[in-house]
Design an enzyme around this catalytic site. Structure first.
Site, mmCIF file in Angstrom:
data_model
loop_
_atom_site.group_PDB
_atom_site.id
_atom_site.type_symbol
_atom_site.label_atom_id
_atom_site.label_comp_id
_atom_site.label_asym_id
_atom_site.label_seq_id
_atom_site.Cartn_x
_atom_site.Cartn_y
_atom_site.Cartn_z
ATOM 1 N N SER A 98 0.799 -1.236 0.000
ATOM 2 C CA SER A 98 0.000 0.000 0.000
ATOM 3 C C SER A 98 0.824 1.275 0.000
ATOM 4 C CB SER A 98 -0.935 0.037 1.207
ATOM 5 O OG SER A 98 -1.984 -0.883 1.045
ATOM 6 N N LYS B 261 0.447 3.276 -2.968
ATOM 7 C CA LYS B 261 -0.671 4.222 -3.137
ATOM 8 C C LYS B 261 -0.184 5.666 -3.021
ATOM 9 C CE LYS B 261 -3.966 0.928 -1.136
ATOM 10 N NZ LYS B 261 -4.697 0.557 0.089
ATOM 11 N N TYR C 265 -3.442 -2.151 -10.941
ATOM 12 C CA TYR C 265 -3.447 -1.993 -9.485
ATOM 13 C C TYR C 265 -2.648 -3.107 -8.801
ATOM 14 C CZ TYR C 265 -5.214 -1.448 -4.737
ATOM 15 O OH TYR C 265 -5.318 -1.287 -3.377
ATOM 16 N N TYR D 175 -4.287 3.284 7.681
ATOM 17 C CA TYR D 175 -5.545 2.561 7.784
ATOM 18 C C TYR D 175 -6.351 3.115 8.966
ATOM 19 C CZ TYR D 175 -2.744 -0.611 4.917
ATOM 20 O OH TYR D 175 -1.938 -1.135 3.973
ATOM 21 N N VAL E 208 1.181 -3.601 3.907
ATOM 22 C CA VAL E 208 1.158 -4.896 4.591
ATOM 23 C C VAL E 208 2.395 -5.743 4.317
ATOM 24 C CG1 VAL E 208 -1.355 -5.063 4.826
ATOM 25 C CG2 VAL E 208 -0.238 -5.963 2.770
#
Lengths: 308, 308, 308, 308
Positions: free
Chosen positions: C68, C71, C193, C244, C262
């Site tokens: 992530s 992102k 993605y 998160y 993660v």
């Protein structure tokens, strides 16, 4: 229905003996002391046919706290007073959520999903309160007029316990007020509501009091209701919403319109044939009587009774 | 920060002239009469540097209803009293939902997401109530000790109006009680909460009262807080949760920890440099002052102030 | 910040020794085999100051799956391509819900709360896909241009595993499409993605690649971005939404804008001072590296670093 | 039921003339072209008594897209194949939410509330797929065996349109897969599901195909089902969950178990007496046929038919 009425006494005894092994599977409601202190190993059942014949087994004449079954009578009374106007303030759809959820209320502008979840029942009580000089007395008299038993009153000890621990209901009533769907004062409506939930009746009282729902609106103890065929509509609501989150499953397993309470009582009707009430204090995780549900399932099984 | 302090007076005048064209874009809070009756076309701003220099423009000394900004001071007081134990009962995460939602509370066992949503603020007030002989007086004194102004008190007229219409807060408090996260009596805690929200301060009072958050916990008017570096942590909470559902956007646009109230006030800090308070009663749809937000955005733009 | 740079090597060694006792507290991501097979007892940390000085400890040069954290780079690239138009399709508010929740998407017309939850990140990827001939290559080149390391590519084995088990992401992408917020074909966007999430970098790569966020948008390896002060805004998003459901707590405990993955990596920046990356595969229940968070907390504690 | 069968033809004509003024109140489904292109001003009705007598009015023999009515037949087939094991993967409670909501699925571990919401229907289809060499052919044959009409097949044009725009169903199926409640491959199950929804039948076909639900499980065109009294249970599900979010209201107004589809069809049964199907393409906001519902309400009103 496949059954001779003469077989009923034996059938009820059979059901009695088949459900008692379930003692201990559930447990009594623990949220207020008077309910948790009830002897859990009790069972009663009363069935009343539309011709007036009655059959009972077990503690069918023992009064118990009817709790949410009172929502059924409050609904009947409110419909008798305001008719279909009630539906401007309460919906008629299953809630699909735990019976006391506040989420739905917020999302749907304060219109409770149906009159049997707490929020809807509080709006029903609000309707009675706002059309009655003495709302609790009126409800007591209404119920006595249905059961023929003037001793069907609210239990002060249960009432006090309800009121003392009713924070969630107070949250609901305040939210209804905030959302513009409570006419009376919060405290006044809640007081009536707690008293209503504290009403005491026996299985036999309940079977008589729901006679009109099995008999096209006719009651042996009371003149006709104002509304036409209110029974048909109330039965539809019981079938879709009467057993909290387990209504669908109960319809599937038993197939009768019914309303339960955390006191351990359940009333059910087979329209055109009979009304029936069972009581046993131990509840499953949905708040419905374990032995009561099983007894009704056996009754419909052995007699092939079902609306479906 | 790129700025000579000597330029401040001119800068504040410039900001003042640039925000007043926005009069009429928002509207005053209408949920209680005393707030809706305020003259909407008012604007004040006060900035206090950590060295004690102060600059103001507009109605910077006019007292107004601080409303939710009081949650900031209540949080500081509660942390001063119970320290990190507070976090056993309140979370530190943004709520991602309208500031008064009940859903989250039900789903997360009565632990409000953060101390700035109403549910969290009520738990904070409950903490103060349960550790104080006279909780309201204690909070008044705490705030006066931060601002140096003993006239920072609650407004009885606003308090009465809050209490009279506070059904949603009553719903929240009752739900907290039902879920086991309210120690005090519902009515007692709510009474304190409504008084706290009714506190009256001016921009200058607020800029002074938040000095400690800009100055590593040091306040000119008060001895040190008990907790170490409470300022750092309170600032983090303001940044992530301080502007209701618009906190993320405010962080993106302005980049300062801040807390707003529906009275039209906003306080913000640039740690190490200054605290600032703005006030203008007209609100956007999130409940934040339209001119206030714009003024802070311009301040950070012209001075290149940002924590990021 | 209170620290001489000469003390950094010793400080990093100290942090290293203080976090390793936490081995075993968390556990590696288990949703895809390549991540679950990583040796869990690894730790690396790299810090890069805005003047170019770099310090490392542990496995700071070992490439790992950034997951992530990608992102963050995808967001920077999308902002570089379409600027603030991106915010028509993605919000900037914390989500307040588990990072892959679909509820919010349904309730808010397909506009994901922010670019760091999966739904928002898929919209960001969609933006890149629709403005690029070879979107994956473009993202790889963008990241190489930030880190100066052309070996920062996606890992085919991780990619295949992501794609094979990505049912929840497929649910999200299909729902976005149903709600009108996905321009590309579902399969095409998901393919990009999954590749993006499979990118491999080391702590040193990451510290370099995030230099611009610590240095007012300036990067040593790349010419200026198009947007003015993108760094400030991306940092605000990292602080409010980067970890998160634990973003609020991390802001409270650590006080630095950060983004986690993660794979066990976390990047963070102290604007004006440094960028830092840590890596250790064992995760807490929120999906954030246990040792990584502790290392950053210690770093900020020992150096009094915080944006607040 | 109060009615001589000889009165049926006149009654159906009366109903026909009383519902046609409602043309224009609703509108045809617009989500796929083949449905939106249907001539909206059509109405058909067919009633079949358990003794085999049939009466029709209007376009009772015109085939139309049965859409969600197919969920009823898929449920019957799945129950015929796996029996009560089906209920390990699907619930039997009303959903209380829009028929395609994903929230409930996430909150309840991938167990759809009932077999008539899309998520539940997809699990039902999955069951058929995993027990059949040619699932679509099997379903076609099953339906033909119920209706006696081998031309009851899926419409390729509707199927292609469903598949092309089925992003929300794809989201549901992927989420089911992510939550561990889909055995087949997502694409394979969806393909079967889209074909099933594209089945074409007339009112007369439907009245015949649901005969077994009115006649204690007996069908004129097919040998007995495996399960005992499946009809009773399927009827209970139709009553509580058959009309999307309007099931409660329909039970209240009409009082018959029923299942609707966005093609404009509705089937209903009065157990022990008759099955009935109506069709008219214009829908209300819940996705139920406006004229269809009214026709059923009039039928039950004039004949005093109700299960309650």
């Amino acid at each position: 229905m496949k059954l001779q009425k003469s077989e009923l006494p034996a059938l009820l005894e059979r059901i009695y003996s088949e459900v008692t092994p379930l003692y201990g599977v559930g447990k009594t409601a623990d949220y207020i002391p008077p309910l948790s202190r009830v002897n859990p190993r009790q069972f009663g059942m009363a069935i009343r046919f539309v011709d007036g014949d009655e059959f009972t087994v077990g503690q069918a004449s023992t009064p118990f706290s009817i709790q949410s079954i009172s929502k059924l009578f409050a609904l009947m009374l409110a419909l008798d007073i305001v008719g279909d106007d009630l539906w401007k303030r309460v919906g008629r759809e299953p809630s699909g959520m735990r019976f006391n959820s506040l989420l739905q209320l917020e999302n749907e502008n304060g219109i409770p999903r149906n009159p049997f979840i707490n929020a809807g029942a509080i709006v029903v009580t609000d309707t009675i309160v706002n059309h009655s000089a003495s709302p609790v007395k009126r409800l007591e008299q209404f119920m006595a007029s249905l059961s023929g038993n003037v001793f069907n009153r609210y239990d002060p000890e249960v009432y006090v316990a309800e009121a003392r621990t009713g924070y969630r209901n107070a949250a609901i009533a305040n939210l209804l007020k905030a959302l513009g769907n409570l006419e009376g004062e919060v405290d006044v409506v809640l007081d009536s509501y707690y008293k209503q939930c504290s009403m005491t009746m026996s299985c036999l009282d309940l079977a008589r009091a729901t006679e009109s729902l099995a008999n096209k609106g006719k009651s042996s103890f009371r003149t006709q209701f104002h509304g036409e065929r209110m029974d048909k509509r109330v039965n539809a609501l019981m079938l879709t919403c009467g057993l909290y989150d387990a209504a669908g499953n109960f319809a599937y397993q038993v197939g009768l319109p019914a309303k339960s309470g955390v006191g351990g009582g359940i009333v059910a009707v087979l329209p055109g044939y009979f009304s029936v009430a069972v009581w046993s204090p131990e509840l499953d995780s949905y708040g419905n009587s374990v032995l009561g549900q099983k007894a009704l399932e056996l009754l419909t099984h052995y007699t092939s009774s079902s609306i479906f």
